[in-house]
Design an enzyme around this catalytic site. Structure first.
Site, PDB file in Angstrom:
ATOM      1  N   LEU A  12       0.808  -1.093  -0.035  1.00 29.06           N
ATOM      2  CA  LEU A  12       0.112  -0.138  -0.051  1.00 29.06           C
ATOM      3  C   LEU A  12       0.752   1.004   0.012  1.00 29.06           C
ATOM      4  CD1 LEU A  12      -2.403  -1.331   2.763  1.00 29.06           C
ATOM      5  CD2 LEU A  12      -3.057  -0.565   0.555  1.00 29.06           C
ATOM      6  N   ASP A  13       0.630   2.017  -1.138  1.00 29.92           N
ATOM      7  CA  ASP A  13       1.339   3.421  -0.816  1.00 29.92           C
ATOM      8  C   ASP A  13       0.835   4.297   0.364  1.00 29.92           C
ATOM      9  OD1 ASP A  13       2.637   5.723  -1.937  1.00 29.92           O
ATOM     10  OD2 ASP A  13       0.604   6.505  -2.468  1.00 29.92           O
TER      11      ASP A  13
END
Length: 240
Positions: A12-13
């Protein structure tokens, strides 16, 4: 009940995916500008954002070093405001304020809470180490994120293959078919996923068509639940 799906690991960014970066950015800028009694307008904030975003693109491309970015990104704004403050010192004050601003994007907490029992969740970010780690520690996301990989610590940035290979090695991942990256940036997250040979999911709350091939596109993080759930898999876009 949600069941384990095809992805054993979701990368996940951080900024503008899990964390509301624009809100945090404004909060931090406002705090430092007002601390120095500098008058500013929304146009000044927009001007800084354009300069900063261009510098981050240069960092992704390997044109600019992280130190150069941090030491110089406030120079144009301070000159515009007629201030003689040291840009590098201003940047350090900004980073301190930014680290305190752990605002989340909609559904980030509930989605991470649900997915954490089904798959490994790890943050992959090009952000500044002390900011990202402090915000994560302050946020309610911390119990659900097993790892946080920051390009500043790794020495290379997304979208490089080397960044992702480091992540895969640390997580002991051999089955890349079970890995997906989720992020808002086409240039670092989606291109990075393509470079690394993993599934990609573009988070774009405003909609629109991606110029890059991606496996999924979502406008709400909640849609990740149906991607993970094998009983309700959305149609996967073919890579072209």
């Amino acid at each position: 009940m949600l069941a384990i799906g095809r992805y054993h690991t979701i990368l996940l960014d951080a900024d503008d995916t899990l964390f509301d970066f624009h809100r945090a950015e404004f909060h931090a800028l406002q705090a430092v500008l007002e601390n120095h009694q500098l008058s500013y307008t929304q146009e000044d904030i927009s001007f800084y954002r354009q300069v900063n975003e261009a510098l981050w693109r240069q960092l992704e491309q390997g044109i600019l070093s992280r130190k150069q970015l941090q030491d110089t990104r406030f120079s144009p704004l301070l000159a515009r405001l007629g201030s003689k403050l040291n840009p590098a010192a201003f940047n350090q004050e900004y980073l301190d304020a930014l680290g305190e601003a752990a605002f989340l994007t909609p559904k980030a907490l509930s989605v991470c809470r649900t997915l954490s029992g089904l798959t490994t969740l790890a943050i992959v970010t090009n952000g500044i180490t002390k900011v990202q780690r402090k915000r994560l520690a302050l946020s309610p996301l911390a119990p659900y994120i097993t790892h946080c990989f920051v390009s500043e610590e790794i020495g290379v940035a997304k979208p490089s293959k080397e960044f992702f290979h480091f992540v895969f090695q640390k997580l002991k991942i051999q089955d890349l078919q079970g890995v997906m990256i989720v992020g808002d940036s086409l240039t670092s997250d989606i291109q990075g996923g393509i470079n690394a040979g993993i599934a990609t999911c573009w988070y774009c709350p405003t909609g629109g068509a991606s110029p890059l091939p991606c496996d999924y596109q979502i406008s709400s993080l909640r849609q990740l639940l149906s991607i993970v759930n094998p009983q309700d898999q959305p149609e996967r876009k073919p890579n072209q």
